[in-house]
Enzyme design. Structure first.
Site, mmCIF file in Angstrom:
data_model
loop_
_atom_site.group_PDB
_atom_site.id
_atom_site.type_symbol
_atom_site.label_atom_id
_atom_site.label_comp_id
_atom_site.label_asym_id
_atom_site.label_seq_id
_atom_site.Cartn_x
_atom_site.Cartn_y
_atom_site.Cartn_z
ATOM 1 N N ASP A 8 1.020 -1.313 -0.014
ATOM 2 C CA ASP A 8 -0.097 -0.012 0.026
ATOM 3 C C ASP A 8 1.083 1.293 0.009
ATOM 4 O OD1 ASP A 8 0.881 0.201 2.596
ATOM 5 O OD2 ASP A 8 -1.205 0.282 3.438
ATOM 6 N N CYS A 66 3.227 -3.021 3.919
ATOM 7 C CA CYS A 66 2.628 -2.109 4.497
ATOM 8 C C CYS A 66 2.944 -1.221 5.832
ATOM 9 C CB CYS A 66 0.826 -2.480 4.626
ATOM 10 S SG CYS A 66 0.689 -3.295 6.290
ATOM 11 N N THR A 68 2.676 -1.624 9.016
ATOM 12 C CA THR A 68 2.927 -2.582 10.002
ATOM 13 C C THR A 68 3.265 -4.093 9.497
ATOM 14 O OG1 THR A 68 0.750 -3.306 10.226
ATOM 15 C CG2 THR A 68 1.598 -1.433 11.777
ATOM 16 N N HIS A 99 10.131 -23.200 9.308
ATOM 17 C CA HIS A 99 8.954 -23.884 10.028
ATOM 18 C C HIS A 99 7.510 -23.724 9.589
ATOM 19 C CE1 HIS A 99 11.302 -23.785 14.294
ATOM 20 N NE2 HIS A 99 11.907 -24.338 13.352
ATOM 21 N N HIS A 134 7.132 -30.393 11.155
ATOM 22 C CA HIS A 134 6.441 -29.081 10.649
ATOM 23 C C HIS A 134 5.356 -29.428 9.282
ATOM 24 C CE1 HIS A 134 9.192 -26.800 13.164
ATOM 25 N NE2 HIS A 134 10.210 -27.380 12.526
#
Ligand code: RB5
Length: 148
Positions: A8, A66, A68, A99, A134
């Site tokens: 963004d 973005c 965060t 993982h 995993h």
């Protein structure tokens, strides 16, 4: 290898920096926008474009940016087959692959250090899934997506 890129307006500088890193590494990419930070845009639109490119195998993996990393990561994870990991540093970039077999890395331009970006990208693109125990967990994630 081909990488799908999206951001963004807040993540735009991170995406542009990622393009320089990928060019330096000789890795092909496709930029799904946004193409400027001048206009406020909605991060789900870019999460969708990148997520669909990865699921359709038009790209091998995606890098999303973005403010965060959280919003664009949440949105990407709504696309079946996408495992988007919000990463903060080289260690979480490595573990996201090792993982979680993440196929999209979501970064927060307001939190991650720009100096760490090249190593985070290189780590994400070169670390392989450890499989073993995993793999069972990834299968359980896929089962959560299956129609009931
Ligand atoms: C845009 O201001 C901001 O909300 C967005 O980039 C992101 O941080 C959302 O999770």
């Amino acid at each position: 290898m081909k990488v799908a890129l999206g951001s963004d307006h807040a993540g735009f500088p991170g995406k542009e920096a990622a393009k320089e890193v990928l060019s330096r590494l000789g890795i092909a990419y496709e930029d799904f926008g946004t193409h400027s930070d001048a206009e406020s845009v909605d991060y789900p639109d870019y999460a969708q474009a990148v997520g669909e490119a990865v699921v359709s195998r038009r790209a091998d993996c995606g890098l999303l940016f973005c403010g965060t990393g959280i919003g664009i990561g949440i949105a990407a994870n709504k696309i079946p087959g996408i495992r988007a990991a919000v990463v903060h540093d080289v260690e979480t970039a490595r573990l996201a692959r090792e993982h979680n077999d993440a196929n999209v890395m979501a970064l927060g331009v307001r939190n991650a250090s720009p100096a760490d970006l090249p190593a985070m990208i290189e780590t994400f693109l070169t670390t392989t899934f450890a499989a073993g125990r995993h793999a069972r967990r990834i299968e359980k994630i896929a089962a959560l997506e299956a129609p009931k």
